[in-house]
Design a protein around this motif. Structure first.
Motif, mmCIF file in Angstrom:
data_model
loop_
_atom_site.group_PDB
_atom_site.id
_atom_site.type_symbol
_atom_site.label_atom_id
_atom_site.label_comp_id
_atom_site.label_asym_id
_atom_site.label_seq_id
_atom_site.Cartn_x
_atom_site.Cartn_y
_atom_site.Cartn_z
ATOM 1 N N UNK A 4 -13.642 -15.350 2.065
ATOM 2 C CA UNK A 4 -12.490 -14.610 1.643
ATOM 3 C C UNK A 4 -12.853 -12.982 1.899
ATOM 4 N N UNK A 5 -14.125 -12.608 1.993
ATOM 5 C CA UNK A 5 -14.498 -11.227 2.243
ATOM 6 C C UNK A 5 -14.487 -10.380 0.959
ATOM 7 N N UNK A 6 -14.459 -9.234 1.296
ATOM 8 C CA UNK A 6 -14.252 -8.251 -0.160
ATOM 9 C C UNK A 6 -12.869 -8.044 -0.358
ATOM 10 N N UNK A 7 -12.501 -7.878 -1.727
ATOM 11 C CA UNK A 7 -11.002 -7.729 -2.243
ATOM 12 C C UNK A 7 -10.488 -6.595 -1.544
ATOM 13 N N UNK A 8 -11.106 -5.378 -1.434
ATOM 14 C CA UNK A 8 -10.662 -4.190 -1.013
ATOM 15 C C UNK A 8 -10.339 -4.239 0.190
ATOM 16 N N UNK A 9 -11.228 -4.915 1.024
ATOM 17 C CA UNK A 9 -10.651 -5.285 2.692
ATOM 18 C C UNK A 9 -9.467 -6.044 2.685
ATOM 19 N N UNK A 10 -9.325 -7.053 1.795
ATOM 20 C CA UNK A 10 -7.932 -7.696 1.826
ATOM 21 C C UNK A 10 -6.822 -7.074 1.457
ATOM 22 N N UNK A 11 -7.030 -6.119 0.678
ATOM 23 C CA UNK A 11 -5.850 -5.358 -0.012
ATOM 24 C C UNK A 11 -5.533 -4.262 1.109
ATOM 25 N N UNK A 27 6.036 2.071 1.442
ATOM 26 C CA UNK A 27 5.454 2.449 -0.207
ATOM 27 C C UNK A 27 6.742 2.454 -0.931
ATOM 28 N N UNK A 28 7.824 2.427 -0.614
ATOM 29 C CA UNK A 28 9.058 2.162 -1.571
ATOM 30 C C UNK A 28 9.472 0.863 -1.675
ATOM 31 N N UNK A 29 8.641 -0.102 -1.108
ATOM 32 C CA UNK A 29 9.323 -1.487 -1.089
ATOM 33 C C UNK A 29 8.931 -2.153 -2.470
ATOM 34 N N UNK A 30 9.538 -3.123 -3.042
ATOM 35 C CA UNK A 30 8.902 -3.839 -4.142
ATOM 36 C C UNK A 30 7.860 -4.678 -3.942
ATOM 37 N N UNK A 31 7.571 -5.045 -2.583
ATOM 38 C CA UNK A 31 6.233 -5.886 -2.237
ATOM 39 C C UNK A 31 5.040 -5.144 -2.436
ATOM 40 N N UNK A 32 5.115 -3.750 -1.939
ATOM 41 C CA UNK A 32 3.789 -2.912 -1.950
ATOM 42 C C UNK A 32 3.836 -2.452 -3.601
ATOM 43 N N UNK A 33 4.746 -2.271 -4.294
ATOM 44 C CA UNK A 33 4.423 -1.831 -5.844
ATOM 45 C C UNK A 33 3.880 -3.273 -6.406
ATOM 46 N N UNK A 34 4.306 -4.350 -6.155
ATOM 47 C CA UNK A 34 3.815 -5.561 -6.812
ATOM 48 C C UNK A 34 2.227 -5.843 -6.518
ATOM 49 N N UNK A 35 1.914 -5.682 -5.196
ATOM 50 C CA UNK A 35 0.619 -5.971 -4.816
ATOM 51 C C UNK A 35 -0.305 -4.947 -5.342
ATOM 52 N N UNK A 36 0.029 -3.766 -5.442
ATOM 53 C CA UNK A 36 -0.838 -2.757 -5.995
ATOM 54 C C UNK A 36 -0.911 -2.979 -7.397
ATOM 55 N N UNK A 37 0.248 -3.262 -8.167
ATOM 56 C CA UNK A 37 0.183 -3.453 -9.580
ATOM 57 C C UNK A 37 -0.868 -4.566 -9.731
ATOM 58 N N UNK A 39 -3.385 -5.839 -7.946
ATOM 59 C CA UNK A 39 -4.863 -5.779 -7.720
ATOM 60 C C UNK A 39 -5.098 -4.811 -8.923
ATOM 61 N N UNK A 40 -4.305 -3.974 -9.308
ATOM 62 C CA UNK A 40 -5.146 -3.119 -10.598
ATOM 63 C C UNK A 40 -5.122 -3.962 -11.846
ATOM 64 N N UNK A 41 -4.223 -4.785 -11.938
ATOM 65 C CA UNK A 41 -4.328 -5.578 -13.316
ATOM 66 C C UNK A 41 -5.371 -6.397 -13.260
ATOM 67 N N UNK A 42 -5.776 -6.929 -12.127
ATOM 68 C CA UNK A 42 -6.863 -7.879 -11.841
ATOM 69 C C UNK A 42 -8.101 -7.369 -11.541
ATOM 70 N N UNK A 43 -8.533 -5.990 -11.723
ATOM 71 C CA UNK A 43 -9.722 -5.364 -11.569
ATOM 72 C C UNK A 43 -10.541 -5.851 -12.429
ATOM 73 N N UNK A 44 -11.935 -5.992 -12.206
ATOM 74 C CA UNK A 44 -13.051 -6.222 -12.984
ATOM 75 C C UNK A 44 -13.576 -4.765 -13.548
ATOM 76 N N UNK A 45 -13.736 -4.991 -14.813
ATOM 77 C CA UNK A 45 -14.192 -3.430 -15.561
ATOM 78 C C UNK A 45 -15.201 -3.614 -16.322
ATOM 79 N N UNK A 46 -15.990 -2.953 -16.777
ATOM 80 C CA UNK A 46 -16.908 -2.874 -17.790
ATOM 81 C C UNK A 46 -16.622 -3.632 -18.976
#
Length: 107
Positions: A4-11, A27-37, A39-46
């Motif tokens: 898979x590689x790094x998630x940032x590279x895939x994004x 950037x105005x497309x729904x697909x862009x907003x969905x992908x960004x949202x 990836x942000x929702x599934x970030x690993x935090x402390x």
């Protein structure tokens, strides 16, 4: 898909393919907003451990493969798709031949 590689590279690659598909205003497309949202929702935090991160990364890599394949298929289709029936002179020119000249200048 072996690795898979790094998630940032895939994004980044996924956003690049969306830009190819949607054009300048991707950037105005729904697909862009969905992908960004997603990836942000599934970030690993402390504070939390996201178990679905690998699943999201695999889905993103699969979608990236689909977008690349569709783009490459369209390019190949445009290049090699038949354009209807061609004259014998055009066909001979495509394969590198010339038709013989007929006696009397008829051709």
């Amino acid at each position: 898909m072996a690795a898979l590689g790094a998630p940032l590279r895939t994004l980044r690659a996924l956003l690049r393919e969306l830009r190819h598909a949607a054009g300048r205003c991707y950037r105005d497309s729904p697909a862009y907003r969905h992908v960004i949202a997603a990836f942000r929702a599934h970030q690993v935090t402390s504070e939390k451990l996201c178990r679905a991160q690998q699943e999201l990364h695999f889905q993103a890599a699969t979608y990236l493969c689909l977008l690349r394949s569709v783009r490459e298929h369209e390019a190949l289709h445009r290049e090699y798709h038949g354009r209807g029936e061609r004259s014998p002179q055009e066909v001979a020119g495509l394969v590198g031949f010339r038709l013989p000249q007929q006696p009397g200048g008829k051709g």
